[in-house]
Design an enzyme around this catalytic site. Structure first.
Site, PDB file in Angstrom:
ATOM      1  N   GLY A 156       0.804  -1.213   0.000  1.00 20.77           N
ATOM      2  CA  GLY A 156       0.000   0.000   0.000  1.00 20.77           C
ATOM      3  C   GLY A 156       0.836   1.261   0.000  1.00 20.77           C
ATOM      4  O   GLY A 156       0.469   2.261  -0.638  1.00 20.77           O
ATOM      5  N   ASP A 157       1.964   1.240   0.680  1.00 19.30           N
ATOM      6  CA  ASP A 157       2.871   2.381   0.702  1.00 19.30           C
ATOM      7  C   ASP A 157       3.340   2.710  -0.714  1.00 19.30           C
ATOM      8  O   ASP A 157       3.343   3.869  -1.130  1.00 19.30           O
ATOM      9  CB  ASP A 157       4.058   2.078   1.624  1.00 19.30           C
ATOM     10  CG  ASP A 157       5.081   3.191   1.639  1.00 19.30           C
ATOM     11  OD1 ASP A 157       4.717   4.331   1.983  1.00 19.30           O
ATOM     12  OD2 ASP A 157       6.252   2.919   1.301  1.00 19.30           O
TER      13      ASP A 157
END
Length: 160
Positions: free
Chosen positions: A55-56
């Protein structure tokens, strides 16, 4: 979404107009990045930390694409992106998205929050947990529901 343009207000109340082709390009890029399919059994084996790791990267790519136009100097791009990928800003984004999240998405956020262990010394633990929760949600939606991910990312109030 409007058919010809998307109006966004930044915190100063200024309107940023993105035409639909820009939004379609961002959504298509998010969708096309996922070439490897993952089944539900594999997804259940992924830890919240692994989802946050993914997700980062997806979040940063989205932010970089958002600031790509109009063309700027590299230093300006960097300054704008760093301001958005900071944990404090991610925590604000999570709080702004929370009213729009489905029950299953809130459960992913909870899992991401509860899985956080370490944190940078400069941060309040709650801020770090919220930022990690947002990243976990983004990683999960990237793997499971990319149209929903695009919908939520469009809700973010990124500054210019």
């Amino acid at each position: 979404m409007k058919s010809k343009e998307e109006n966004l207000l930044n915190e100063q109340g200024e309107t940023k107009v993105l035409d639909s082709s820009c939004w379609q390009f961002m959504q298509a890029t998010i969708e096309n990045l996922s070439q490897q399919q993952i089944d539900q059994a594999q997804l259940q084996k992924l830890s919240p930390a692994a989802l946050a790791y993914l997700g980062d990267a997806v979040y940063e790519l989205y932010v970089r694409m958002y600031y790509l136009l109009p063309p700027q100097r590299s230093e300006s791009y960097h300054r704008l992106v760093v301001a958005q990928v900071r944990a404090e800003t991610q925590a604000l984004h999570l709080r702004s998205l929370t009213p729009h999240l489905r029950h299953s998405e809130l459960e992913i956020v909870r899992r991401g929050r509860n899985a956080t262990t370490g944190r940078p010394k400069r941060l309040d633990p709650e801020i770090y947990q919220q930022a990690s929760s947002l990243e976990t949600l983004i990683g999960y939606l990237y793997l499971t529901d990319q149209p929903r991910l695009a919908e939520l990312l469009q809700r973010l109030q990124l500054e210019k």
